[in-house]
Design an enzyme around this catalytic site. Structure first.
Site, PDB file in Angstrom:
ATOM      1  N   HIS A  65       1.028  -1.078  -0.436  1.00  0.00           N
ATOM      2  CA  HIS A  65      -0.363  -0.242  -0.328  1.00  0.00           C
ATOM      3  C   HIS A  65       0.821   0.713  -0.230  1.00  0.00           C
ATOM      4  O   HIS A  65       2.187   1.486   0.101  1.00  0.00           O
ATOM      5  CB  HIS A  65      -0.480   0.217   1.181  1.00  0.00           C
ATOM      6  CG  HIS A  65      -0.011  -0.309   2.438  1.00  0.00           C
ATOM      7  ND1 HIS A  65       0.157   0.802   3.210  1.00  0.00           N
ATOM      8  CD2 HIS A  65       0.142  -0.997   3.244  1.00  0.00           C
ATOM      9  CE1 HIS A  65       0.850   0.838   4.057  1.00  0.00           C
ATOM     10  NE2 HIS A  65       0.977  -0.167   4.090  1.00  0.00           N
ATOM     11  N   GLU A 122      -1.667  -6.718   7.181  1.00  0.00           N
ATOM     12  CA  GLU A 122      -0.405  -6.669   7.598  1.00  0.00           C
ATOM     13  C   GLU A 122      -0.102  -7.367   9.216  1.00  0.00           C
ATOM     14  O   GLU A 122      -1.208  -7.844   9.822  1.00  0.00           O
ATOM     15  CB  GLU A 122      -0.367  -5.141   8.302  1.00  0.00           C
ATOM     16  CG  GLU A 122       1.122  -4.865   8.716  1.00  0.00           C
ATOM     17  CD  GLU A 122       2.112  -4.974   7.746  1.00  0.00           C
ATOM     18  OE1 GLU A 122       2.973  -5.826   8.131  1.00  0.00           O
ATOM     19  OE2 GLU A 122       2.660  -3.762   7.326  1.00  0.00           O
ATOM     20  N   HIS A 168       0.238  -8.336  12.818  1.00  0.00           N
ATOM     21  CA  HIS A 168      -0.534  -7.819  13.649  1.00  0.00           C
ATOM     22  C   HIS A 168       1.188  -7.604  14.845  1.00  0.00           C
ATOM     23  O   HIS A 168       1.280  -8.130  15.120  1.00  0.00           O
ATOM     24  CB  HIS A 168      -1.634  -8.476  14.760  1.00  0.00           C
ATOM     25  CG  HIS A 168      -2.418  -7.966  15.881  1.00  0.00           C
ATOM     26  ND1 HIS A 168      -1.773  -7.815  16.530  1.00  0.00           N
ATOM     27  CD2 HIS A 168      -3.351  -7.667  15.685  1.00  0.00           C
ATOM     28  CE1 HIS A 168      -3.116  -7.192  17.474  1.00  0.00           C
ATOM     29  NE2 HIS A 168      -3.698  -6.812  16.923  1.00  0.00           N
TER      30      HIS A 168
END
Length: 247
Positions: A9, A87, A89
């Protein structure tokens, strides 16, 4: 030969603030939006076409994919969202500034939490308001499937079923696949594809918003991989990611 395109991203608001983000659902910055659009422009200019797109259930990756497909005039493509592409954690580190955390715990400890294979950060308490266990988007998952912390080994274990059950079958069926995901979910895929050792994975960093292309043989083994666009710029962006967790 098959091709697979992976895109981390664009810059998020917490990337900009140098915070640990994990499963926290933060948005893109104006720069992140431009990075995503530029990825789409690059792919279009290079003649890439896709049949199906995959992303996480977090808006920074989902919006990145939207901008990529919009620039390619392919907003009508089917999109599959999966929590397995989320993603890694970051547990009790989520929301904390990386540099300040490094000052408190030391660069070596933070590097281990960020980039080692099997060292998870401290876990969230289940009752911590930062926990995602009450989030509706995960309602179909068991409590154990919604983590309180993860190391990269845990992320690999979460991501790889999606490779075997969704990505690999689609690629082998001749589908042209693009994945917009996150630094560590992409690291998990790259570790598998390139057979990177547990020790060497610490040195791998994925830059924001630059398409990473894998050319795969008939057994989905990599022939080669490369970033689209300016290779030097991609290397500098990856180095910037590496420096985020230093005091």
């Amino acid at each position: 030969m098959y091709k697979l395109v992976l895109i981390r991203h664009g810059e998020s608001t917490w990337n900009l603030d140098n915070r640990f983000t994990g499963w926290t659902d933060v948005d893109l910055t104006p720069l992140g939006i431009e990075q995503a659009k530029n990825a789409g422009r690059l792919l279009k200019a290079e003649g890439y076409e896709f049949d199906v797109a995959y992303t996480s259930v977090l808006k920074r990756a989902t919006r990145t994919l939207w901008h990529v497909l919009d620039e390619m005039d392919r907003t009508w493509l089917p999109v599959v969202n999966s929590w397995r592409l989320n993603e890694r954690h970051y547990g009790a580190l989520q929301g904390l500034n990386k540099a300040e955390t490094a000052k408190q715990y030391g660069d070596a400890q933070v590097l281990a939490w960020r980039r080692s294979y099997d060292t998870p950060p401290p876990a969230l308490e289940p009752t911590d308001p930062r926990s995602e266990r009450a989030d509706r988007r995960y309602a179909r998952l068991s409590q154990d499937q919604v983590p309180l912390t993860e190391c990269l080994k845990d992320t690999v274990a979460r991501v790889m079923p999606f490779w075997y059950e969704a990505l690999a079958p689609a690629i082998k069926a001749g589908k042209r696949v693009v994945v917009a995901a996150h630094g560590n979910s992409i690291r998990a895929l790259v570790k598998y594809l390139d057979n990177i050792s547990d020790d060497d994975i610490v040195g791998l960093n994925i830059p924001n918003g630059i398409p990473l292309v894998y050319e795969l043989d008939e057994n989905l083994k990599p022939i080669r991989h490369y970033y689209l666009g300016d290779a030097e710029a991609a290397a500098k962006a990856a180095a910037a990611v590496a420096s985020q967790g230093k005091a």
